[in-house]
Design a protein around this motif. Structure first.
Motif, PDB file in Angstrom:
ATOM      1  N   ALA A  12      45.962  86.981  39.658  1.00 57.50           N
ATOM      2  CA  ALA A  12      46.067  88.360  39.161  1.00 57.50           C
ATOM      3  C   ALA A  12      45.575  88.433  37.715  1.00 57.50           C
ATOM      4  CB  ALA A  12      47.513  88.837  39.256  1.00 57.50           C
ATOM      5  N   PHE A  13      45.913  87.419  36.921  1.00 57.30           N
ATOM      6  CA  PHE A  13      45.433  87.371  35.541  1.00 57.30           C
ATOM      7  C   PHE A  13      43.911  87.284  35.505  1.00 57.30           C
ATOM      8  CE2 PHE A  13      43.799  84.668  32.143  1.00 57.30           C
ATOM      9  CZ  PHE A  13      44.201  85.374  31.022  1.00 57.30           C
ATOM     10  N   THR A  14      43.345  86.429  36.344  1.00 55.96           N
ATOM     11  CA  THR A  14      41.895  86.259  36.385  1.00 55.96           C
ATOM     12  C   THR A  14      41.207  87.566  36.751  1.00 55.96           C
ATOM     13  OG1 THR A  14      42.175  83.930  37.016  1.00 55.96           O
ATOM     14  CG2 THR A  14      40.013  84.935  37.414  1.00 55.96           C
ATOM     15  N   GLN A  15      41.747  88.253  37.758  1.00 57.44           N
ATOM     16  CA  GLN A  15      41.162  89.523  38.186  1.00 57.44           C
ATOM     17  C   GLN A  15      41.242  90.569  37.079  1.00 57.44           C
ATOM     18  OE1 GLN A  15      43.018  91.231  41.654  1.00 57.44           O
ATOM     19  NE2 GLN A  15      41.425  92.768  41.938  1.00 57.44           N
ATOM     20  N   ALA A  16      42.397  90.658  36.401  1.00 55.21           N
ATOM     21  CA  ALA A  16      42.559  91.639  35.332  1.00 55.21           C
ATOM     22  C   ALA A  16      41.628  91.331  34.160  1.00 55.21           C
ATOM     23  CB  ALA A  16      44.015  91.664  34.864  1.00 55.21           C
ATOM     24  N   ALA A  17      41.506  90.045  33.825  1.00 57.12           N
ATOM     25  CA  ALA A  17      40.618  89.661  32.723  1.00 57.12           C
ATOM     26  C   ALA A  17      39.169  89.973  33.066  1.00 57.12           C
ATOM     27  CB  ALA A  17      40.796  88.172  32.411  1.00 57.12           C
ATOM     28  N   ALA A  18      38.774  89.698  34.321  1.00 60.80           N
ATOM     29  CA  ALA A  18      37.402  89.976  34.741  1.00 60.80           C
ATOM     30  C   ALA A  18      37.099  91.471  34.678  1.00 60.80           C
ATOM     31  CB  ALA A  18      37.173  89.439  36.150  1.00 60.80           C
ATOM     32  N   GLN A  19      38.028  92.291  35.131  1.00 62.72           N
ATOM     33  CA  GLN A  19      37.820  93.737  35.092  1.00 62.72           C
ATOM     34  C   GLN A  19      37.693  94.246  33.660  1.00 62.72           C
ATOM     35  OE1 GLN A  19      41.188  95.158  37.297  1.00 62.72           O
ATOM     36  NE2 GLN A  19      40.212  94.877  39.297  1.00 62.72           N
ATOM     37  N   ALA A  20      38.501  93.690  32.758  1.00 61.20           N
ATOM     38  CA  ALA A  20      38.438  94.119  31.357  1.00 61.20           C
ATOM     39  C   ALA A  20      37.113  93.701  30.715  1.00 61.20           C
ATOM     40  CB  ALA A  20      39.616  93.532  30.584  1.00 61.20           C
ATOM     41  N   LEU A  21      36.680  92.471  30.994  1.00 62.48           N
ATOM     42  CA  LEU A  21      35.446  91.974  30.379  1.00 62.48           C
ATOM     43  C   LEU A  21      34.214  92.676  30.915  1.00 62.48           C
ATOM     44  CD1 LEU A  21      36.029  88.124  30.029  1.00 62.48           C
ATOM     45  CD2 LEU A  21      36.084  89.865  28.265  1.00 62.48           C
ATOM     46  N   ASP A  22      34.248  93.084  32.175  1.00 68.08           N
ATOM     47  CA  ASP A  22      33.090  93.776  32.753  1.00 68.08           C
ATOM     48  C   ASP A  22      32.742  95.050  31.994  1.00 68.08           C
ATOM     49  OD1 ASP A  22      32.395  92.006  34.743  1.00 68.08           O
ATOM     50  OD2 ASP A  22      33.695  92.917  36.255  1.00 68.08           O
ATOM     51  N   GLN A  23      33.717  95.643  31.309  1.00 66.65           N
ATOM     52  CA  GLN A  23      33.495  96.887  30.565  1.00 66.65           C
ATOM     53  C   GLN A  23      33.445  96.651  29.057  1.00 66.65           C
ATOM     54  OE1 GLN A  23      32.790  99.650  32.307  1.00 66.65           O
ATOM     55  NE2 GLN A  23      33.008  98.286  34.071  1.00 66.65           N
ATOM     56  N   LYS A  24      33.398  95.384  28.642  1.00 63.23           N
ATOM     57  CA  LYS A  24      33.438  95.065  27.216  1.00 63.23           C
ATOM     58  C   LYS A  24      32.047  95.151  26.605  1.00 63.23           C
ATOM     59  CE  LYS A  24      35.574  93.503  23.522  1.00 63.23           C
ATOM     60  NZ  LYS A  24      36.628  94.289  22.860  1.00 63.23           N
ATOM     61  N   PRO A  25      31.843  96.012  25.587  1.00 64.17           N
ATOM     62  CA  PRO A  25      30.530  96.090  24.939  1.00 64.17           C
ATOM     63  C   PRO A  25      30.188  94.795  24.220  1.00 64.17           C
ATOM     64  CG  PRO A  25      31.893  97.997  24.402  1.00 64.17           C
ATOM     65  CD  PRO A  25      32.790  96.998  25.055  1.00 64.17           C
ATOM     66  N   ALA A  26      28.913  94.493  24.145  1.00 65.70           N
ATOM     67  CA  ALA A  26      28.466  93.319  23.403  1.00 65.70           C
ATOM     68  C   ALA A  26      28.738  93.523  21.913  1.00 65.70           C
ATOM     69  CB  ALA A  26      26.977  93.091  23.640  1.00 65.70           C
ATOM     70  N   GLN A  27      29.053  92.408  21.227  1.00 68.39           N
ATOM     71  CA  GLN A  27      29.383  92.474  19.809  1.00 68.39           C
ATOM     72  C   GLN A  27      28.382  91.657  18.993  1.00 68.39           C
ATOM     73  OE1 GLN A  27      32.057  94.365  18.536  1.00 68.39           O
ATOM     74  NE2 GLN A  27      32.062  95.131  20.655  1.00 68.39           N
ATOM     75  N   THR A  28      28.065  92.134  17.807  1.00 66.90           N
ATOM     76  CA  THR A  28      27.083  91.475  16.948  1.00 66.90           C
ATOM     77  C   THR A  28      27.679  90.220  16.317  1.00 66.90           C
ATOM     78  OG1 THR A  28      26.048  93.592  16.445  1.00 66.90           O
ATOM     79  CG2 THR A  28      25.562  91.761  14.959  1.00 66.90           C
ATOM     80  N   MET A  29      26.952  89.119  16.414  1.00 65.01           N
ATOM     81  CA  MET A  29      27.383  87.869  15.801  1.00 65.01           C
ATOM     82  C   MET A  29      26.810  87.771  14.390  1.00 65.01           C
ATOM     83  SD  MET A  29      27.348  85.218  19.015  1.00 65.01           S
ATOM     84  CE  MET A  29      28.848  84.372  18.493  1.00 65.01           C
ATOM     85  N   LEU A  30      27.347  86.830  13.610  1.00 64.18           N
ATOM     86  CA  LEU A  30      27.059  86.782  12.184  1.00 64.18           C
ATOM     87  C   LEU A  30      25.600  86.479  11.870  1.00 64.18           C
ATOM     88  CD1 LEU A  30      28.347  87.015   9.376  1.00 64.18           C
ATOM     89  CD2 LEU A  30      28.829  84.564   9.482  1.00 64.18           C
ATOM     90  N   GLY A  33      21.225  82.322  14.388  1.00 68.07           N
ATOM     91  CA  GLY A  33      21.481  80.954  14.822  1.00 68.07           C
ATOM     92  C   GLY A  33      22.767  80.824  15.616  1.00 68.07           C
ATOM     93  N   ILE A  34      23.828  81.488  15.149  1.00 61.93           N
ATOM     94  CA  ILE A  34      25.100  81.474  15.883  1.00 61.93           C
ATOM     95  C   ILE A  34      24.921  82.137  17.241  1.00 61.93           C
ATOM     96  CG2 ILE A  34      27.454  82.388  15.876  1.00 61.93           C
ATOM     97  CD1 ILE A  34      27.467  82.072  12.842  1.00 61.93           C
ATOM     98  N   HIS A  35      24.168  83.231  17.261  1.00 53.74           N
ATOM     99  CA  HIS A  35      23.919  83.937  18.522  1.00 53.74           C
ATOM    100  C   HIS A  35      23.155  83.055  19.501  1.00 53.74           C
ATOM    101  CE1 HIS A  35      21.449  86.816  21.021  1.00 53.74           C
ATOM    102  NE2 HIS A  35      22.679  87.191  21.308  1.00 53.74           N
ATOM    103  N   ALA A  36      22.121  82.359  19.023  1.00 54.85           N
ATOM    104  CA  ALA A  36      21.336  81.484  19.892  1.00 54.85           C
ATOM    105  C   ALA A  36      22.198  80.347  20.432  1.00 54.85           C
ATOM    106  CB  ALA A  36      20.136  80.927  19.125  1.00 54.85           C
ATOM    107  N   ALA A  37      23.063  79.778  19.580  1.00 54.14           N
ATOM    108  CA  ALA A  37      23.947  78.690  20.021  1.00 54.14           C
ATOM    109  C   ALA A  37      24.916  79.186  21.088  1.00 54.14           C
ATOM    110  CB  ALA A  37      24.708  78.128  18.830  1.00 54.14           C
ATOM    111  N   TYR A  38      25.402  80.429  20.921  1.00 48.56           N
ATOM    112  CA  TYR A  38      26.307  80.987  21.925  1.00 48.56           C
ATOM    113  C   TYR A  38      25.601  81.146  23.270  1.00 48.56           C
ATOM    114  CZ  TYR A  38      29.062  84.297  24.594  1.00 48.56           C
ATOM    115  OH  TYR A  38      29.765  84.894  25.597  1.00 48.56           O
ATOM    116  N   GLN A  39      24.397  81.683  23.250  1.00 52.60           N
ATOM    117  CA  GLN A  39      23.653  81.871  24.495  1.00 52.60           C
ATOM    118  C   GLN A  39      23.385  80.537  25.185  1.00 52.60           C
ATOM    119  OE1 GLN A  39      20.282  84.343  23.042  1.00 52.60           O
ATOM    120  NE2 GLN A  39      21.052  85.908  24.445  1.00 52.60           N
ATOM    121  N   GLU A  40      23.039  79.521  24.407  1.00 54.29           N
ATOM    122  CA  GLU A  40      22.801  78.203  24.980  1.00 54.29           C
ATOM    123  C   GLU A  40      24.086  77.630  25.580  1.00 54.29           C
ATOM    124  OE1 GLU A  40      21.222  75.951  21.770  1.00 54.29           O
ATOM    125  OE2 GLU A  40      19.355  77.105  21.657  1.00 54.29           O
ATOM    126  N   GLY A  41      25.203  77.801  24.858  1.00 47.33           N
ATOM    127  CA  GLY A  41      26.473  77.294  25.365  1.00 47.33           C
ATOM    128  C   GLY A  41      26.913  77.994  26.632  1.00 47.33           C
TER     129      GLY A  41
END
Length: 220
Positions: A12-30, A33-41
């Protein structure tokens, strides 16, 4: 990382977290380089056999924006894949499902050093928490119950560090009153004449500092 015993509650936690994240807007990283590392990870996590992507945030609308991601795996996979422990700095999490209490404790023992560890519990979980705490004390610098490890308050009790690789030296912290130990190197002045001593050590204490003399705290 989110670790829990598999069952209706964790699903139930997994389902609720997935539903919340599906509607989460993307956020700007600092930085880019940090953004590229995140995408690679994030891509590395998605490519690991036995790891299932279950949620992805809304698409980025600007440069260096990170999309939230959620993955699920089993304890057996986690224990065999050391790359699952690599930090992905950004809005990505992996849920590790354990078959039972024994497997949960095995996963906790397996972890390398962490900055923080949180126990999400109620009164029925006290006995299991008693088994977890001695493990987590050796793994993390800050332990929480039913809280989130944000809001690092600068106070005497705060520790923002932990065993390697969380920090290089788990005896000191980067936040809190004892963090001064991280940035100082002790020097001993033996048999110095008064005129050569730094002001902080002068016999008449011109700076009015609290000092330890013969084991006693004094300011004179």
């Amino acid at each position: 990382m989110v670790i829990g015993i598999d069952g209706p509650e964790l699903r139930a936690f997994t389902q609720a977290a997935a539903q919340a994240l599906d509607q989460k807007p993307a956020q700007t990283m600092l930085t880019s380089g940090i953004h590229a590392a995140y995408q690679e990870g994030e891509a590395r996590l998605a490519a690991i056999e036995g790891v299932e992507p279950v949620a992805h945030g809304l698409d980025a609308t600007g440069p260096t924006q990170a999309c939230a991601a959620l993955f699920v795996t089993d304890a057996a996979v986690f224990l065999k894949k050391p790359e699952l422990e690599d930090e992905v700095f950004g809005p990505a999490s992996t849920i590790v499902r354990c078959k039972d209490e024994r497997e949960l404790l095995a996963v906790a023992e397996h972890f390398a050093g962490q900055l923080t560890a949180t126990i999400a519990m109620d009164r029925d979980d006290v006995q299991l928490a008693k088994k977890l705490v001695p493990i987590l004390e050796r793994k993390a610098g800050r332990l929480l119950v039913n809280g989130f490890p944000t809001g690092v308050e600068v106070c005497h009790a705060m520790v923002h560090g932990g065993p390697f690789p969380a920090t290089a030296d788990s005896r000191v912290t980067s936040v809190g009153s004892t963090s001064i130990d991280r940035f100082l190197r002790p020097v001993c002045y033996q048999d110095f004449p008064a005129e050569l001593l730094p002001q902080a050590l002068a016999d008449d204490n011109p700076l009015g500092l609290w000092r330890r003399r013969d084991g006693q705290i004094v300011n004179a």
